[in-house]
Scaffold this active site. Sequence first.
Site, PDB file in Angstrom:
ATOM      1  N   ASP A   1       0.826  -1.121  -0.098  1.00 11.35           N
ATOM      2  CA  ASP A   1      -0.090  -0.135  -0.101  1.00 11.35           C
ATOM      3  C   ASP A   1       0.837   1.242   0.069  1.00 11.35           C
ATOM      4  O   ASP A   1       1.597   1.714   1.075  1.00 11.35           O
ATOM      5  CB  ASP A   1      -0.910  -0.080   1.135  1.00 11.35           C
ATOM      6  CG  ASP A   1      -1.788   1.115   1.366  1.00 11.35           C
ATOM      7  OD1 ASP A   1      -1.647   2.167   0.584  1.00 11.35           O
ATOM      8  OD2 ASP A   1      -2.954   1.198   1.968  1.00 11.35           O
ATOM      9  N   VAL A   2       0.841   1.949  -1.094  1.00  9.51           N
ATOM     10  CA  VAL A   2       1.659   3.235  -1.046  1.00  9.51           C
ATOM     11  C   VAL A   2       1.381   4.098  -0.218  1.00  9.51           C
ATOM     12  O   VAL A   2       2.217   5.169  -0.069  1.00  9.51           O
ATOM     13  CB  VAL A   2       1.659   3.971  -2.620  1.00  9.51           C
ATOM     14  CG1 VAL A   2       2.232   2.524  -3.568  1.00  9.51           C
ATOM     15  CG2 VAL A   2       0.361   4.336  -2.952  1.00  9.51           C
TER      16      VAL A   2
ATOM     17  N   TYR B   1      -9.205  13.956  -7.942  1.00  4.93           N
ATOM     18  CA  TYR B   1      -8.201  13.474  -9.177  1.00  4.93           C
ATOM     19  C   TYR B   1      -7.259  14.580  -9.699  1.00  4.93           C
ATOM     20  O   TYR B   1      -6.164  14.436  -9.741  1.00  4.93           O
ATOM     21  CB  TYR B   1      -9.146  12.691 -10.020  1.00  4.93           C
ATOM     22  CG  TYR B   1      -8.249  11.874 -10.926  1.00  4.93           C
ATOM     23  CD1 TYR B   1      -7.726  10.655 -10.426  1.00  4.93           C
ATOM     24  CD2 TYR B   1      -8.130  12.305 -12.189  1.00  4.93           C
ATOM     25  CE1 TYR B   1      -7.031   9.709 -11.272  1.00  4.93           C
ATOM     26  CE2 TYR B   1      -7.268  11.374 -12.975  1.00  4.93           C
ATOM     27  CZ  TYR B   1      -6.791   9.968 -12.555  1.00  4.93           C
ATOM     28  OH  TYR B   1      -6.088   9.187 -13.416  1.00  4.93           O
TER      29      TYR B   1
END
Length: 280
Positions: free
Chosen positions: A79-80, A175
């Site tokens: 998981d970044v 985003y």
Amino acid sequence: MSKLEGMVALVTGAARLRGIGRAIAVRLAEDGADVIVTGLDRDPSRLPPHEQEQGWKGVESVAEEIRAMGRKAIGVHCDVTKPDQIAECVARGESELGPITGLVNNAGIASEAAAASILDMSDDLWHHTIDVNLNGVYNMVKAVGQSMRANGKGGAIVNISSLAGRMGFANYGGYCASKFGVVGLTQQLALELAQHNIRVNAICPGSIDSDMLDGTIGRKAEIAGMGLEEFKAQYNLGIIPMKRRGTPAEQAAAAAFLLGPDAGYITGQTLNVDGGYRMD
């Protein structure tokens, strides 16, 4: 000799069958690299039908595909947004494959693109989008960049942004902000890391035929009261000069170029891979 022979590359967000990350990992291996394939561990019962039909195993399936090509590869769930997981991933990758000299930051989420108005979206979605799409790049670059600096071999980093990191799109939640941030971070990193012989560039994919795009198109189709395939057949093709959607493999080709020796004098740049949608 293959252009990426001797490179150990780490690719994030590479667990999906129809994703850009998998295409990049496979292309780097085709060009001679050994690959650390990373992505989230997903519940098999919640995989899309095309993955379930193939008995898809996420990062391990991609690693198996690469090993079948004669290259070395490991699949690591990572998981970044979790620096401790990143540290373990980098340590394992370097222990098994050697010093990392290539990094592709591809992991990202769509932030309910097409349906998440800034004024109405949840705060949790905003913060989670920034955490994955921007902080995730920071977390990974910091860990891998420190390793590259320490091993003295130099290297190359490619960050995956988006056309939504070049221009605003209404109702794309967090985003656009996160992907604009990736472009700015890329330029700053290029300036800071050049002294260590580390190049940093970014790619902005356009409309790419993938599961992520299908999610966005699905939300647009629902708003328009249309079926997915009907809406997808006409969605935005009229404003793409090449009149088609791109493929993950075409993004992978650009990433392989930017990691390789033919791009040895290119750093701090952002390349649109979008069929001519945007020309700056």
